[in-house]
Design a protein around this motif. Structure first.
Motif, PDB file in Angstrom:
ATOM      1  N   LYS A  69       0.786  -1.323   0.054  1.00 24.89           N
ATOM      2  CA  LYS A  69      -0.093   0.006   0.118  1.00 24.89           C
ATOM      3  C   LYS A  69       0.831   1.147   0.057  1.00 24.89           C
ATOM      4  N   LEU A  70       0.255   2.216  -0.481  1.00 31.00           N
ATOM      5  CA  LEU A  70       0.974   3.660  -0.653  1.00 31.00           C
ATOM      6  C   LEU A  70       1.085   4.132   0.703  1.00 31.00           C
ATOM      7  N   VAL A  71       2.414   4.557   0.804  1.00 30.31           N
ATOM      8  CA  VAL A  71       2.740   5.556   2.312  1.00 30.31           C
ATOM      9  C   VAL A  71       3.010   6.867   1.844  1.00 30.31           C
ATOM     10  N   PRO A  72       1.993   7.512   2.115  1.00 28.12           N
ATOM     11  CA  PRO A  72       2.322   9.015   1.645  1.00 28.12           C
ATOM     12  C   PRO A  72       3.404   9.892   2.192  1.00 28.12           C
ATOM     13  N   SER A  73       4.018   9.620   3.497  1.00 27.11           N
ATOM     14  CA  SER A  73       5.096  10.026   3.904  1.00 27.11           C
ATOM     15  C   SER A  73       6.228  10.051   3.095  1.00 27.11           C
ATOM     16  N   ARG A  74       6.509   9.141   2.270  1.00 25.40           N
ATOM     17  CA  ARG A  74       7.683   8.903   1.279  1.00 25.40           C
ATOM     18  C   ARG A  74       7.817   9.796   0.082  1.00 25.40           C
ATOM     19  N   TYR A  75       6.727  10.457  -0.108  1.00 27.54           N
ATOM     20  CA  TYR A  75       6.687  11.489  -1.300  1.00 27.54           C
ATOM     21  C   TYR A  75       7.508  12.826  -1.066  1.00 27.54           C
ATOM     22  N   SER A  76       7.916  13.384  -1.915  1.00 23.76           N
ATOM     23  CA  SER A  76       8.554  14.808  -1.697  1.00 23.76           C
ATOM     24  C   SER A  76       7.936  15.533  -2.704  1.00 23.76           C
ATOM     25  N   GLU A  77       8.385  16.985  -2.837  1.00 24.78           N
ATOM     26  CA  GLU A  77       8.132  17.657  -3.768  1.00 24.78           C
ATOM     27  C   GLU A  77       9.226  18.067  -4.918  1.00 24.78           C
ATOM     28  N   GLU A  78       8.735  18.285  -6.121  1.00 29.39           N
ATOM     29  CA  GLU A  78       9.701  18.464  -7.178  1.00 29.39           C
ATOM     30  C   GLU A  78      10.760  19.607  -6.965  1.00 29.39           C
ATOM     31  N   TRP A  79      10.229  20.799  -6.290  1.00 29.73           N
ATOM     32  CA  TRP A  79      11.321  21.554  -6.191  1.00 29.73           C
ATOM     33  C   TRP A  79      12.476  21.685  -5.297  1.00 29.73           C
ATOM     34  N   LYS A  80      12.373  20.212  -4.468  1.00 34.23           N
ATOM     35  CA  LYS A  80      13.374  19.829  -3.508  1.00 34.23           C
ATOM     36  C   LYS A  80      14.511  19.112  -4.231  1.00 34.23           C
ATOM     37  N   CYS A  81      14.162  18.890  -5.396  1.00 31.07           N
ATOM     38  CA  CYS A  81      15.368  18.071  -6.161  1.00 31.07           C
ATOM     39  C   CYS A  81      16.147  18.687  -7.163  1.00 31.07           C
ATOM     40  N   ALA A  82      17.469  18.363  -7.086  1.00 32.74           N
ATOM     41  CA  ALA A  82      18.618  19.019  -7.916  1.00 32.74           C
ATOM     42  C   ALA A  82      18.674  18.137  -9.114  1.00 32.74           C
ATOM     43  N   PHE A  83      18.337  16.901  -9.077  1.00 29.63           N
ATOM     44  CA  PHE A  83      18.449  15.936 -10.202  1.00 29.63           C
ATOM     45  C   PHE A  83      17.480  15.197 -10.504  1.00 29.63           C
ATOM     46  N   PHE A  84      17.152  14.727 -11.549  1.00 29.51           N
ATOM     47  CA  PHE A  84      15.937  13.894 -11.839  1.00 29.51           C
ATOM     48  C   PHE A  84      16.254  13.148 -12.984  1.00 29.51           C
ATOM     49  N   ALA A  85      15.774  11.583 -12.717  1.00 29.54           N
ATOM     50  CA  ALA A  85      16.276  10.446 -13.650  1.00 29.54           C
ATOM     51  C   ALA A  85      14.942   9.974 -14.190  1.00 29.54           C
ATOM     52  N   ASP A  86      14.651   9.873 -15.504  1.00 31.43           N
ATOM     53  CA  ASP A  86      13.370   9.615 -15.912  1.00 31.43           C
ATOM     54  C   ASP A  86      13.095   8.715 -17.302  1.00 31.43           C
ATOM     55  N   LEU A  87      12.711   8.054 -17.511  1.00 30.31           N
ATOM     56  CA  LEU A  87      12.395   7.090 -18.755  1.00 30.31           C
ATOM     57  C   LEU A  87      11.438   7.836 -19.661  1.00 30.31           C
ATOM     58  N   ARG A  88      11.876   8.560 -20.608  1.00 30.53           N
ATOM     59  CA  ARG A  88      11.078   9.418 -21.448  1.00 30.53           C
ATOM     60  C   ARG A  88      10.286   8.487 -22.761  1.00 30.53           C
ATOM     61  N   LEU A  89       9.088   8.153 -22.403  1.00 30.98           N
ATOM     62  CA  LEU A  89       8.406   7.499 -23.541  1.00 30.98           C
ATOM     63  C   LEU A  89       7.654   8.675 -24.428  1.00 30.98           C
ATOM     64  N   PRO A  90       7.413   8.082 -25.503  1.00 31.73           N
ATOM     65  CA  PRO A  90       6.727   9.101 -26.637  1.00 31.73           C
ATOM     66  C   PRO A  90       5.478   9.904 -26.190  1.00 31.73           C
ATOM     67  N   GLU A  91       4.638   9.131 -25.228  1.00 30.51           N
ATOM     68  CA  GLU A  91       3.360   9.755 -24.804  1.00 30.51           C
ATOM     69  C   GLU A  91       3.549  10.807 -23.588  1.00 30.51           C
ATOM     70  N   ASP A  92       4.802  10.614 -23.056  1.00 34.15           N
ATOM     71  CA  ASP A  92       5.228  11.505 -21.745  1.00 34.15           C
ATOM     72  C   ASP A  92       4.953  12.995 -22.170  1.00 34.15           C
ATOM     73  N   PRO A  93       4.397  13.765 -21.405  1.00 32.65           N
ATOM     74  CA  PRO A  93       4.080  15.225 -21.561  1.00 32.65           C
ATOM     75  C   PRO A  93       5.855  15.835 -21.333  1.00 32.65           C
ATOM     76  N   PRO A  94       6.133  16.856 -22.127  1.00 31.00           N
ATOM     77  CA  PRO A  94       7.252  17.391 -21.934  1.00 31.00           C
ATOM     78  C   PRO A  94       7.836  17.883 -20.504  1.00 31.00           C
ATOM     79  N   LEU A  95       8.967  17.685 -20.106  1.00 35.90           N
ATOM     80  CA  LEU A  95       9.367  18.106 -18.691  1.00 35.90           C
ATOM     81  C   LEU A  95       9.289  19.785 -18.617  1.00 35.90           C
ATOM     82  N   GLU A  96       9.321  20.235 -17.628  1.00 33.06           N
ATOM     83  CA  GLU A  96       9.123  21.877 -17.377  1.00 33.06           C
ATOM     84  C   GLU A  96      10.645  22.382 -17.775  1.00 33.06           C
ATOM     85  N   ASN A  97      10.792  23.455 -18.256  1.00 28.67           N
ATOM     86  CA  ASN A  97      11.943  24.052 -19.064  1.00 28.67           C
ATOM     87  C   ASN A  97      13.078  24.381 -17.854  1.00 28.67           C
TER      88      ASN A  97
END
Length: 147
Positions: A69-97
């Motif tokens: 089951k999901l544990v909400p306390s494990r999640y953070s906010e994107e603004w706290k991140c300096a690096f980001f790893a992502d599998l970019r699939l064709p249907e994914d929306p573009p990342l923020e600039n």
């Protein structure tokens, strides 16, 4: 750098541990915490160990569950991140600039690649028969850090 680094998958976003240069000494390394971002994945995610090695490997954790089951306390906010790893699939929306790619590598898209070609690597043939996405590591643009 902001104290955080992030990673994501095709349907789950997470933030991974990374080492970054410390501001006071260029040779020193700073370990950034493991963070996770909300995404399509709603199961249980790993968290930091509560105790140091080796006790932390087997110490019971009250927030763990045996139902994935999901544990909400494990999640953070994107603004706290300096690096980001992502599998970019064709249907994914573009990342923020404010994210800039540091490194990208082809990654087999098994949902769009036919059997048996997705099972084995055949030089010069696999790229023609299979579909690939990009697995990328992004860095927050220096002028956007801390925003």
């Amino acid at each position: 750098l902001v104290d955080g680094s992030c990673s994501a998958g095709s349907d789950s976003e997470s933030c991974g541990t990374a080492a970054a240069p410390a501001n006071d000494n260029q040779n020193a390394r700073k370990v950034l915490p493991l963070l996770w971002l909300r995404s399509g994945f709603d199961g249980q995610l790993p968290g930091p160990f509560k105790e140091p090695y080796p006790v932390g490997l087997s110490a019971p954790r009250p927030e763990m569950n045996d139902r994935n089951k999901l544990v909400p306390s494990r999640y953070s906010e994107e603004w706290k991140c300096a690096f980001f790893a992502d599998l970019r699939l064709p249907e994914d929306p573009p990342l923020e600039n404010y994210w800039e790619p540091l490194f990208c590598q082809d990654f087999l898209d098994s949902d769009r690649s036919p059997f048996p070609w997705r099972s084995f690597w055949v030089p010069f043939v696999s790229y023609k028969k299979n579909s690939f996405a990009q697995y990328c590591i992004f860095r927050r643009r220096p002028d956007e850090l801390g925003k």
